[in-house]
Motif scaffolding. Sequence first.
Motif, PDB file in Angstrom:
ATOM      1  N   ARG A 103      98.350 -42.724  77.111  1.00  0.00           N
ATOM      2  CA  ARG A 103      98.757 -44.061  76.690  1.00  0.00           C
ATOM      3  C   ARG A 103      97.838 -45.103  77.323  1.00  0.00           C
ATOM      4  O   ARG A 103      97.541 -45.030  78.517  1.00  0.00           O
ATOM      5  N   PHE A 104      97.407 -46.027  76.486  1.00  0.00           N
ATOM      6  CA  PHE A 104      96.554 -47.126  76.920  1.00  0.00           C
ATOM      7  C   PHE A 104      97.261 -48.418  76.515  1.00  0.00           C
ATOM      8  O   PHE A 104      97.094 -48.919  75.406  1.00  0.00           O
ATOM      9  N   ASP A 105      98.089 -48.924  77.416  1.00  0.00           N
ATOM     10  CA  ASP A 105      98.935 -50.065  77.072  1.00  0.00           C
ATOM     11  C   ASP A 105      98.434 -51.344  77.727  1.00  0.00           C
ATOM     12  O   ASP A 105      98.066 -51.353  78.914  1.00  0.00           O
ATOM     13  N   THR A 106      98.410 -52.416  76.955  1.00  0.00           N
ATOM     14  CA  THR A 106      98.077 -53.754  77.418  1.00  0.00           C
ATOM     15  C   THR A 106      99.164 -54.696  76.914  1.00  0.00           C
ATOM     16  O   THR A 106      99.990 -54.306  76.075  1.00  0.00           O
ATOM     17  N   PRO A 107      99.183 -55.941  77.380  1.00  0.00           N
ATOM     18  CA  PRO A 107     100.167 -56.887  76.826  1.00  0.00           C
ATOM     19  C   PRO A 107     100.030 -57.070  75.314  1.00  0.00           C
ATOM     20  O   PRO A 107     100.999 -57.413  74.640  1.00  0.00           O
ATOM     21  N   GLN A 108      98.825 -56.822  74.783  1.00  0.00           N
ATOM     22  CA  GLN A 108      98.595 -57.028  73.354  1.00  0.00           C
ATOM     23  C   GLN A 108      98.867 -55.774  72.516  1.00  0.00           C
ATOM     24  O   GLN A 108      99.096 -55.871  71.308  1.00  0.00           O
ATOM     25  N   ARG A 109      98.829 -54.592  73.145  1.00  0.00           N
ATOM     26  CA  ARG A 109      98.826 -53.389  72.322  1.00  0.00           C
ATOM     27  C   ARG A 109      99.421 -52.201  73.064  1.00  0.00           C
ATOM     28  O   ARG A 109      99.183 -52.015  74.256  1.00  0.00           O
ATOM     29  N   ARG A 110     100.174 -51.392  72.316  1.00  0.00           N
ATOM     30  CA  ARG A 110     100.662 -50.107  72.816  1.00  0.00           C
ATOM     31  C   ARG A 110      99.968 -49.038  71.974  1.00  0.00           C
ATOM     32  O   ARG A 110     100.221 -48.922  70.765  1.00  0.00           O
ATOM     33  N   PHE A 111      99.085 -48.268  72.601  1.00  0.00           N
ATOM     34  CA  PHE A 111      98.223 -47.352  71.863  1.00  0.00           C
ATOM     35  C   PHE A 111      98.137 -46.013  72.579  1.00  0.00           C
ATOM     36  O   PHE A 111      98.003 -45.958  73.804  1.00  0.00           O
ATOM     37  N   SER A 112      98.199 -44.919  71.804  1.00  0.00           N
ATOM     38  CA  SER A 112      98.123 -43.570  72.364  1.00  0.00           C
ATOM     39  C   SER A 112      97.047 -42.752  71.670  1.00  0.00           C
ATOM     40  O   SER A 112      96.823 -42.896  70.462  1.00  0.00           O
ATOM     41  N   VAL A 113      96.407 -41.894  72.452  1.00  0.00           N
ATOM     42  CA  VAL A 113      95.554 -40.832  71.931  1.00  0.00           C
ATOM     43  C   VAL A 113      96.258 -39.520  72.250  1.00  0.00           C
ATOM     44  O   VAL A 113      96.590 -39.245  73.406  1.00  0.00           O
ATOM     45  N   ARG A 149     104.701 -47.230  68.753  1.00  0.00           N
ATOM     46  CA  ARG A 149     103.340 -47.558  69.177  1.00  0.00           C
ATOM     47  C   ARG A 149     102.319 -47.102  68.145  1.00  0.00           C
ATOM     48  O   ARG A 149     102.597 -46.260  67.292  1.00  0.00           O
ATOM     49  N   ASP A 150     101.119 -47.668  68.229  1.00  0.00           N
ATOM     50  CA  ASP A 150      99.988 -47.165  67.452  1.00  0.00           C
ATOM     51  C   ASP A 150      99.471 -45.888  68.105  1.00  0.00           C
ATOM     52  O   ASP A 150      99.545 -45.724  69.327  1.00  0.00           O
ATOM     53  N   PHE A 151      98.925 -44.997  67.286  1.00  0.00           N
ATOM     54  CA  PHE A 151      98.358 -43.778  67.863  1.00  0.00           C
ATOM     55  C   PHE A 151      97.315 -43.185  66.935  1.00  0.00           C
ATOM     56  O   PHE A 151      97.281 -43.461  65.732  1.00  0.00           O
ATOM     57  N   VAL A 152      96.456 -42.358  67.538  1.00  0.00           N
ATOM     58  CA  VAL A 152      95.643 -41.398  66.797  1.00  0.00           C
ATOM     59  C   VAL A 152      95.970 -40.025  67.367  1.00  0.00           C
ATOM     60  O   VAL A 152      95.827 -39.802  68.576  1.00  0.00           O
ATOM     61  N   LEU A 153      96.432 -39.139  66.518  1.00  0.00           N
ATOM     62  CA  LEU A 153      96.642 -37.751  66.903  1.00  0.00           C
ATOM     63  C   LEU A 153      95.440 -36.956  66.428  1.00  0.00           C
ATOM     64  O   LEU A 153      95.117 -36.950  65.240  1.00  0.00           O
ATOM     65  N   CYS A 154      94.767 -36.317  67.367  1.00  0.00           N
ATOM     66  CA  CYS A 154      93.626 -35.464  67.045  1.00  0.00           C
ATOM     67  C   CYS A 154      94.022 -34.025  67.311  1.00  0.00           C
ATOM     68  O   CYS A 154      94.703 -33.746  68.298  1.00  0.00           O
ATOM     69  N   GLY A 155      93.564 -33.135  66.456  1.00  0.00           N
ATOM     70  CA  GLY A 155      93.850 -31.759  66.802  1.00  0.00           C
ATOM     71  C   GLY A 155      93.591 -30.757  65.713  1.00  0.00           C
ATOM     72  O   GLY A 155      93.248 -31.094  64.580  1.00  0.00           O
ATOM     73  N   ASP A 156      93.771 -29.508  66.124  1.00  0.00           N
ATOM     74  CA  ASP A 156      93.706 -28.369  65.227  1.00  0.00           C
ATOM     75  C   ASP A 156      95.105 -28.212  64.644  1.00  0.00           C
ATOM     76  O   ASP A 156      96.009 -27.692  65.298  1.00  0.00           O
ATOM     77  N   ILE A 157      95.257 -28.664  63.406  1.00  0.00           N
ATOM     78  CA  ILE A 157      96.569 -28.673  62.769  1.00  0.00           C
ATOM     79  C   ILE A 157      96.840 -27.349  62.057  1.00  0.00           C
ATOM     80  O   ILE A 157      97.971 -27.032  61.714  1.00  0.00           O
TER      81      ILE A 157
END
Length: 267
Positions: A103-113, A149-157
């Motif tokens: 998680r990379f959270d700032t006051p402007q954005r909640r974002f996960s990789v 939150r916003d996210f990008v899920l990367c992986g072998d699906i």
Amino acid sequence: MGSSLFKLTSLNLNGIRSATTKGVEQWLAQAMPDCICVQEVKCQAPEVQGRFEQLAGLQGHFHFAQKKGYSGVGVYSRHEPTDVIMGFGSEEFDAEGRYVELRFDTPQRRFSVVSAYFPSGSSGEERQQAKFRFLDEFEPHLLRLKGERDFVLCGDINIAHKEQDLKNWRGNRKNSGFLPEERAWMTRLLDEHGVVDVYRHLQPHTTDECYTWWSNRGQAYAKNVGWRLDYHIATAGVARTARHAAVYKATRFSDHAPLTIEYEFAI
């Protein structure tokens, strides 16, 4: 928050020890992603310590399987996360080391990789049923995450979604990875739940260029008889910032190829 490029790679390593002997760290030093999501690390914490905590200056964060030499995922990041989540709350599948979220959270954005490794059902009916259980458990988790939150899920699906996503689709309609139930799960995720297959957002029509996995049997790689099994799945706002996608095939680090997508935002 200024606008800049966030470069994100996904790669199934098929064993981190094997991949590093084949030059993956040197490639990372040249490619310079901000994060690389890795799957099938195939080792435990003691084997990583002092050896693989960092690759090419990126700091690793891992979710290991309980079983030795099996599964395991990680995210190597150039940026310090505000939190690291290991597992998605599944008693069965968290023991297999299939999910880690930075998680990379700032006051402007909640974002996960997220780095995720979906089960394969190719070894037999028992594992195919496990794969279906995983999909049933994972879908509501992704929906909850999307609501928060916003996210990008990367992986072998381990699912080729459409006919254009594998070479021999006609011959694989009854095989794991291209079963109607698996493909329907992907369709529901994308069409009903509003997340985006980012590669297809950027490259809607590619076929031969899209493959990220090739069997080690026969001449599959040489003949490009491949499957697209590796994805970036993102919330819509993040997907709109995607600018460029590429599958790197010049060097083989495993039976999968790295998929890199550049996003126009800063974290």
